[in-house]
Motif scaffolding. Structure first.
Motif, mmCIF file in Angstrom:
data_model
loop_
_atom_site.group_PDB
_atom_site.id
_atom_site.type_symbol
_atom_site.label_atom_id
_atom_site.label_comp_id
_atom_site.label_asym_id
_atom_site.label_seq_id
_atom_site.Cartn_x
_atom_site.Cartn_y
_atom_site.Cartn_z
ATOM 1 N N SER A 1 0.399 -3.992 11.366
ATOM 2 C CA SER A 1 1.613 -4.749 11.070
ATOM 3 C C SER A 1 2.171 -4.258 9.747
ATOM 4 O O SER A 1 1.461 -3.642 8.945
ATOM 5 N N LEU A 2 3.436 -4.536 9.543
ATOM 6 C CA LEU A 2 4.081 -4.063 8.318
ATOM 7 C C LEU A 2 5.233 -4.981 7.968
ATOM 8 O O LEU A 2 6.061 -5.310 8.815
ATOM 9 N N ILE A 3 5.268 -5.383 6.705
ATOM 10 C CA ILE A 3 6.425 -6.143 6.218
ATOM 11 C C ILE A 3 7.220 -5.204 5.334
ATOM 12 O O ILE A 3 6.713 -4.678 4.344
ATOM 13 N N SER B 1 7.056 -1.070 1.832
ATOM 14 C CA SER B 1 6.425 -2.343 2.199
ATOM 15 C C SER B 1 6.556 -3.345 1.058
ATOM 16 O O SER B 1 6.969 -2.993 -0.054
ATOM 17 N N LYS B 2 6.147 -4.580 1.342
ATOM 18 C CA LYS B 2 6.225 -5.614 0.304
ATOM 19 C C LYS B 2 5.311 -5.302 -0.870
ATOM 20 O O LYS B 2 5.525 -5.771 -1.979
ATOM 21 N N ASP B 3 4.291 -4.471 -0.636
ATOM 22 C CA ASP B 3 3.390 -4.076 -1.720
ATOM 23 C C ASP B 3 3.891 -2.844 -2.473
ATOM 24 O O ASP B 3 3.229 -2.350 -3.376
ATOM 25 N N LYS C 1 9.924 -7.454 9.711
ATOM 26 C CA LYS C 1 8.492 -7.508 9.965
ATOM 27 C C LYS C 1 8.206 -6.767 11.256
ATOM 28 O O LYS C 1 8.887 -6.963 12.255
#
Lengths: 182, 288
Positions: free
Chosen positions: A76-78, A147-149, A167
């Motif tokens: 998964s990936l945000i 990504s969010k990171d 998402k």
């Protein structure tokens, strides 16, 4: 091991455009008969190049099928930022095609060596995104996403005009920086 | 999703398995069937089939649980565990959103360059070398129920997994012990200093200081305490000439702490005076 082989195949398929432009511009490839081992007459330009084109497209298609078989979905990936990658990859491709067209007129074996060297260089670069222009015709788009990171990835997806935060689920992990969505 | 966490407070989280086919192979690793659960009390010894639990506030959930749950949202940000990472794996956990199951992995679980004799239905035994593996029995050491409760069996085993869980095993600080001994209620021998107070007593002091129902500075509380001393002379808590509770050494300190923690009680059934080794305040849910 399967994953390593498929990644090599992805690199080869991505690079095959260079080979394609090399062969369609030549009457012959050193040490390989352009008569396709007697199947096609050397003078039938259109038939020969049609077959090359089909092979080129078929390789891209089969690579996609094999990729989906070997790399299972589950990641998964945000995403917080999106950028289409074509603007970066296409100029690189055009440059390689021009090189291929240029060396295809060369009559000696060094042309093949240049092709091989370019391929090896390509496998190092393609570790990052495996861009394949034929996949665009299959409906896929290539994006560079953050990504969010804050990590940056290549995302290959059929979603067009992707913008803003999104998402994703059930992505196939090609490598730690490239993901494919069916 | 089945993940691993590497050692250290900022240890990386890595993917062990995340596609459905792989996850089917660990279907046995699931939420434990908890029949008996008790609120965690460091003083209370757990029974064989019991689990301890702690109730987490929102802030505690954010600190202890969110670092795990958030990994499932964006697994692309995680790398896969490889044999280079295996020695540093501290725990494995499975996210069954919103539940999470945890298993601590100590060095004893790690198998490196060991030879195994394998036996088959037919034919001779074969020798196999296992270079890099973790013996995984699928037994959870901790379980988060997706709401507020974190269950576990052995606090010392799981404390490294959750940042901030020490709040549930809090010993009094030196200054807190000092402040306790200096209370007007006590007449403390000068040889009894905070440095020689043991861990058990430190835990009790912390619990008493945190208990809002016990006010050691309040006159009304003092009267209740003195009344309790009269009621349980067997506890051997002594009053000094000044009318204060006399504490000469750690033994007497323990008796005083037990008294303040209501460890001495009279059974309503038998009428006998008893001493408990741990107690939990009953709530309406305790009977359910």
């Amino acid at each position: 091991m399967n994953e390593i082989i498929v990644r090599l195949l992805l690199s080869l398929s991505s690079y095959s455009g260079v080979i394609y432009f090399f062969v369609i511009n030549r009457q012959d490839i050193p040490y390989i008969s352009m008569r396709l081992f007697g199947v096609v007459n050397q003078d039938t330009f259109w038939a020969r190049n049609f077959i090359y084109t089909v092979l080129f497209v078929l390789l891209a298609y089969l690579t996609l099928l094999v990729t989906k078989k070997v790399f299972r979905a589950g990641d998964s990936l945000i995403v917080s930022e999106v950028r289409p990658i074509e603007s970066v990859a296409v100029p690189t491709y055009i440059g390689l095609f021009v090189i291929a067209l240029g060396i295809s007129n060369s009559g000696d074996a060094s042309a093949v060596l240049v092709l091989v060297a370019l391929f090896l260089l390509w496998t190092r670069l393609e570790k990052i995104f495996y861009f394949n222009p034929i996949w665009l015709f299959f409906g896929y788009r290539f994006y560079e996403v953050k990504s969010k990171d804050g990590n940056v990835y290549t995302l290959v997806t059929k979603k067009d005009k992707l913008k803003g935060s999104s998402k994703f689920a059930n992505l196939r992990r090609i490598n730690d920086y490239t993901f494919l969505e069916d | 999703m089945f993940l691993a966490k590497l050692k250290g407070k900022t240890g990386q989280h890595q993917i062990l398995m995340n596609d459905n086919n792989e996850l089917n192979s660990i279907n046995f690793y699931k939420a434990p069937n908890i029949i008996e659960a008790v609120l965690y009390d460091p003083e209370r010894k757990r029974q064989q089939n019991e689990w301890y639990y702690v109730e987490l506030t929102d802030d505690q959930k954010q600190e202890m649980i969110s670092p795990y749950l958030s990994k499932a949202e964006s697994s692309a940000d995680l790398n896969r565990s490889t044999k280079d990472d295996y020695q540093n794996i501290e725990s494995v956990y499975r996210i069954l959103d919103p539940d999470i199951i945890f298993t601590r992995i100590t060095d004893g679980y790690k198998i490196e360059n060991k030879m195994f004799l394998n036996f088959h239905d037919t034919g001779h035994a074969t020798l196999e070398t296992q270079k890099c593996a973790i013996a995984f029995n699928g037994v959870p050491d901790a379980y988060f129920d997706g709401d507020r409760r974190l269950y576990f069996r052995d606090f010392s085993k799981i404390r490294v997994l959750f940042d901030g869980i020490e709040v549930f095993f809090r010993e009094a600080t030196r200054s807190e012990k000092e402040a306790f001994l200096k209370k007007d209620l006590f007449d403390v021998d000068q040889n009894l200093t905070p440095d020689i107070i043991g861990q058990r007593a430190s835990l009790q002091i912390a619990a008493i200081l945190n208990d809002n129902s016990i006010n050691l500075d309040d006159q009304e509380s003092h009267e209740k305490i003195f009344s309790s001393i009269d009621k349980y002379p067997e506890a051997s808590v002594v009053l000094s000439d000044l009318g204060k509770i006399y504490i000469r050494d750690n033994k007497e300190l323990t008796r005083v702490l037990n008294l303040l923690s209501s460890r001495y009680y009279t059974s309503d059934i038998t009428g006998k005076k008893m001493e408990s080794y741990g107690s939990v305040t009953l709530s309406e849910e305790s009977g359910s």
